[in-house]
Design a protein around this motif. Structure first.
Motif, PDB file in Angstrom:
ATOM      1  N   SER A  13      62.985  69.291  43.413  1.00 58.78           N
ATOM      2  CA  SER A  13      63.739  70.508  43.717  1.00 58.78           C
ATOM      3  C   SER A  13      63.202  71.684  42.918  1.00 58.78           C
ATOM      4  O   SER A  13      63.079  72.802  43.422  1.00 58.78           O
ATOM      5  CB  SER A  13      65.223  70.298  43.404  1.00 58.78           C
ATOM      6  N   PHE A  14      62.869  71.438  41.658  1.00 60.60           N
ATOM      7  CA  PHE A  14      62.282  72.467  40.811  1.00 60.60           C
ATOM      8  C   PHE A  14      60.909  72.876  41.346  1.00 60.60           C
ATOM      9  O   PHE A  14      60.555  74.055  41.345  1.00 60.60           O
ATOM     10  CB  PHE A  14      62.160  71.951  39.377  1.00 60.60           C
ATOM     11  N   GLY A  15      60.143  71.889  41.829  1.00 57.27           N
ATOM     12  CA  GLY A  15      58.842  72.202  42.411  1.00 57.27           C
ATOM     13  C   GLY A  15      58.951  73.094  43.628  1.00 57.27           C
ATOM     14  O   GLY A  15      58.160  74.033  43.803  1.00 57.27           O
ATOM     15  N   GLY A 114      68.007  78.771  46.712  1.00 57.01           N
ATOM     16  CA  GLY A 114      68.539  78.784  45.359  1.00 57.01           C
ATOM     17  C   GLY A 114      69.904  78.127  45.254  1.00 57.01           C
ATOM     18  O   GLY A 114      70.124  77.236  44.424  1.00 57.01           O
ATOM     19  N   SER A 115      70.841  78.531  46.111  1.00 59.11           N
ATOM     20  CA  SER A 115      72.205  77.999  46.029  1.00 59.11           C
ATOM     21  C   SER A 115      72.276  76.552  46.488  1.00 59.11           C
ATOM     22  O   SER A 115      72.968  75.719  45.886  1.00 59.11           O
ATOM     23  CB  SER A 115      73.157  78.868  46.853  1.00 59.11           C
ATOM     24  N   VAL A 116      71.557  76.198  47.552  1.00 64.36           N
ATOM     25  CA  VAL A 116      71.588  74.819  48.049  1.00 64.36           C
ATOM     26  C   VAL A 116      70.817  73.901  47.105  1.00 64.36           C
ATOM     27  O   VAL A 116      71.244  72.773  46.815  1.00 64.36           O
ATOM     28  CB  VAL A 116      71.014  74.744  49.475  1.00 64.36           C
ATOM     29  N   GLY A 117      69.682  74.366  46.597  1.00 65.18           N
ATOM     30  CA  GLY A 117      68.886  73.549  45.692  1.00 65.18           C
ATOM     31  C   GLY A 117      69.636  73.196  44.424  1.00 65.18           C
ATOM     32  O   GLY A 117      69.609  72.051  43.966  1.00 65.18           O
ATOM     33  N   ILE A 118      70.324  74.171  43.843  1.00 65.98           N
ATOM     34  CA  ILE A 118      71.066  73.882  42.623  1.00 65.98           C
ATOM     35  C   ILE A 118      72.256  72.965  42.907  1.00 65.98           C
ATOM     36  O   ILE A 118      72.634  72.144  42.061  1.00 65.98           O
ATOM     37  CB  ILE A 118      71.522  75.187  41.935  1.00 65.98           C
ATOM     38  N   ALA A 119      72.827  73.044  44.101  1.00 66.92           N
ATOM     39  CA  ALA A 119      73.912  72.136  44.461  1.00 66.92           C
ATOM     40  C   ALA A 119      73.396  70.698  44.542  1.00 66.92           C
ATOM     41  O   ALA A 119      74.072  69.755  44.114  1.00 66.92           O
ATOM     42  CB  ALA A 119      74.529  72.556  45.791  1.00 66.92           C
ATOM     43  N   VAL A 120      72.196  70.515  45.082  1.00 67.11           N
ATOM     44  CA  VAL A 120      71.606  69.177  45.136  1.00 67.11           C
ATOM     45  C   VAL A 120      71.366  68.643  43.731  1.00 67.11           C
ATOM     46  O   VAL A 120      71.692  67.493  43.412  1.00 67.11           O
ATOM     47  CB  VAL A 120      70.280  69.207  45.927  1.00 67.11           C
ATOM     48  N   VAL A 121      70.812  69.468  42.853  1.00 66.97           N
ATOM     49  CA  VAL A 121      70.525  69.037  41.479  1.00 66.97           C
ATOM     50  C   VAL A 121      71.805  68.657  40.752  1.00 66.97           C
ATOM     51  O   VAL A 121      71.898  67.604  40.110  1.00 66.97           O
ATOM     52  CB  VAL A 121      69.768  70.132  40.716  1.00 66.97           C
ATOM     53  N   LEU A 122      72.829  69.501  40.831  1.00 70.77           N
ATOM     54  CA  LEU A 122      74.070  69.236  40.109  1.00 70.77           C
ATOM     55  C   LEU A 122      74.803  68.023  40.645  1.00 70.77           C
ATOM     56  O   LEU A 122      75.599  67.409  39.929  1.00 70.77           O
ATOM     57  CB  LEU A 122      74.977  70.461  40.169  1.00 70.77           C
ATOM     58  N   SER A 123      74.542  67.659  41.896  1.00 67.25           N
ATOM     59  CA  SER A 123      75.271  66.533  42.497  1.00 67.25           C
ATOM     60  C   SER A 123      74.798  65.182  41.976  1.00 67.25           C
ATOM     61  O   SER A 123      75.491  64.174  42.172  1.00 67.25           O
ATOM     62  CB  SER A 123      75.131  66.579  44.018  1.00 67.25           C
ATOM     63  N   PHE A 137      67.075  75.520  36.009  1.00 73.07           N
ATOM     64  CA  PHE A 137      66.759  75.693  37.425  1.00 73.07           C
ATOM     65  C   PHE A 137      66.616  77.171  37.767  1.00 73.07           C
ATOM     66  O   PHE A 137      65.674  77.567  38.455  1.00 73.07           O
ATOM     67  CB  PHE A 137      67.855  75.044  38.272  1.00 73.07           C
ATOM     68  N   ILE A 138      67.543  78.004  37.290  1.00 75.21           N
ATOM     69  CA  ILE A 138      67.472  79.439  37.579  1.00 75.21           C
ATOM     70  C   ILE A 138      66.211  80.039  36.970  1.00 75.21           C
ATOM     71  O   ILE A 138      65.533  80.868  37.593  1.00 75.21           O
ATOM     72  CB  ILE A 138      68.724  80.149  37.044  1.00 75.21           C
ATOM     73  N   ALA A 139      65.867  79.619  35.755  1.00 76.24           N
ATOM     74  CA  ALA A 139      64.663  80.134  35.096  1.00 76.24           C
ATOM     75  C   ALA A 139      63.401  79.723  35.842  1.00 76.24           C
ATOM     76  O   ALA A 139      62.355  80.357  35.681  1.00 76.24           O
ATOM     77  CB  ALA A 139      64.598  79.653  33.656  1.00 76.24           C
ATOM     78  N   GLY A 140      63.492  78.676  36.655  1.00 75.07           N
ATOM     79  CA  GLY A 140      62.337  78.268  37.445  1.00 75.07           C
ATOM     80  C   GLY A 140      61.831  79.372  38.342  1.00 75.07           C
ATOM     81  O   GLY A 140      60.640  79.408  38.682  1.00 75.07           O
ATOM     82  N   GLY A 141      62.723  80.290  38.727  1.00 74.61           N
ATOM     83  CA  GLY A 141      62.277  81.427  39.516  1.00 74.61           C
ATOM     84  C   GLY A 141      61.287  82.290  38.753  1.00 74.61           C
ATOM     85  O   GLY A 141      60.282  82.751  39.303  1.00 74.61           O
TER      86      GLY A 141
END
Length: 422
Positions: A13-15, A114-123, A137-141
């Protein structure tokens, strides 16, 4: 769900987030080449950057809701394919209009990642790691922007600007294919307990959920303050290669690498701001707002002073310090939004924050700076735009004042929902 697989989900997801921002920001590294080849104005160059953020802002909310219902993995893979193919389209553009269309589609593909990716990570991780993972994750931007600008500048200098887009597009397609094979809806569904362990909000009427996203003065101030600080960060990210080219006479590759360092500083500031916010906020949650106010006023002071100095090491040091603080408010703002909205709608709240960041910051930042640069010169424009941080600091200060009232409101709503029959 094993710990190894959870970290694999995070890595992939980060990639994809890196690919997202590499495809978005690689354009900034070739601004001078496009300007010379197509005789573009600074306003036109800014629009090529701003249209991506505009589409992200407009489509983040509806596409995030769609992803929750259609499937997050399918949505992420489709999004990555769209922005990667669009980036390849930019590589074969023959005019400003064709490039604008390609960048338009890049924005469509990247809208909800951004919003969907972080939801996957947090899940797939326990609650104790969520703050750290969110900040990373946000800093990955920012880190993706570093890679996009740095690699793009080198590739453009030796192979031409078209290959910069081709490299980014091919990287995204390969990563999307790997993601679709490794990450599955079935495994995510088995691990997902919902953000904050809250009841699933998918079946709730939209008219019930939407008002909670704007239910207090404090949460509105968090949206506004975060978006305005994003204006500063994105304007600097977009125009630093051109500033270094015009003020320091750096070649495309050197300007891209130097601008990549400043983008890296932005990412470090985002992580650092979140860590400081978490540490200070444990004893006094109001200090989260204080951190945001200090970052806003600090970036205003340092950037204004830095861009007024002549080219040289003192200028770069002050500008670098200002950039460090310019987006350090991202972590505190996200924490404020989460605390001021019900846990059951946390993902939608993050999409709303992304919308505010895009409409107030990502989209207008580069474009407005370009229009000002056409009228007064790039250096003068960069002296003016830090004034936006003054308004952001006032918004954070106002949010701090009304914070307790906002917490009472969200707690009362959650209590009423828990008392409803199931």
């Amino acid at each position: 769900m094993t710990r190894r697989y959870a970290w694999l989900v995070f890595a992939l997801s980060f990639g994809l987030l890196l690919s997202d921002y590499m495809s978005r920001q690689v354009l900034n590294a070739v601004f001078p080449l496009l300007k010379a080849q197509w005789l573009l104005s600074d306003a036109q160059l800014g629009s090529l950057s701003g249209i991506v953020a505009l589409m992200v802002g407009l489509l983040t909310f509806p596409l995030s809701l769609l992803a929750d219902r259609w499937g997050r993995v399918r949505s992420l893979v489709l999004a990555a394919v769209v922005w990667s193919l669009a980036t390849l389209g930019c590589a074969v553009s023959a005019s400003y209009g064709q490039m604008f269309l390609g960048r338009f589609m890049v924005g469509v593909g990247e809208a909800a990642y951004g919003s969907v990716g972080i939801a996957v990570v947090l899940s797939v991780f326990p609650a104790g790691l969520r703050a750290t993972l969110s900040g990373a994750f946000i800093a990955g931007g920012a880190f993706g922007s570093v890679l996009g600008v740095s690699i793009g500048g080198v590739v453009a200098q030796y192979l031409g600007w078209r290959w910069t887009f081709a490299v980014m597009g091919l990287f995204g397609l390969v990563l999307a294919a790997v993601y679709g094979i490794v990450v599955t809806e079935r495994k995510l569904a088995a691990a997902d307990v919902g953000l904050g362990g809250a009841p699933d909000a998918a079946g709730w009427p939209v008219r019930t959920l939407l008002p909670r996203l704007f239910s207090s003065v404090s949460v509105l101030c968090a949206y506004v303050g975060s978006g305005l600080q994003m204006f500063i960060a994105m304007a600097l990210l977009a125009w630093m290669p051109s500033f270094l080219d015009r003020s320091y006479g750096l070649a495309t590759a050197e300007a891209g690498l130097a601008a990549g360092v400043f983008a890296l500083i932005t990412g470090i500031g985002m992580i650092g701001g979140g860590m400081v916010c978490d540490r200070l906020g444990r004893g006094n949650p109001h200090l989260k707002w204080t951190v945001a106010v200090i970052c806003s006023t600090g970036s205003l002071t340092l950037l204004t002073a830095g861009f007024q100095l002549p080219p040289g090491a003192p200028q770069l040091v002050l500008v670098g310090a200002g950039i460090l603080l310019s987006n350090a408010t991202a972590g505190p703002a996200a924490a404020m939004v989460v605390s001021l909205t019900p846990a059951a709608v946390a993902a939608t709240a993050m999409a709303t924050l992304t919308l505010a960041n895009s409409l107030l910051g990502l989209a207008p930042g580069p474009a407005v700076t370009g229009m000002l640069a056409d009228r007064m010169g790039l250096r003068a424009a960069l002296q003016v735009i830090p004034l936006v941080s003054l308004v952001a600091g006032l918004a954070f200060a106002l949010g701090r004042r009304h914070y307790d009232r906002g917490l009472v409101s969200v707690s009362a709503w959650a209590l009423r929902r828990s008392e409803l029959p199931t």
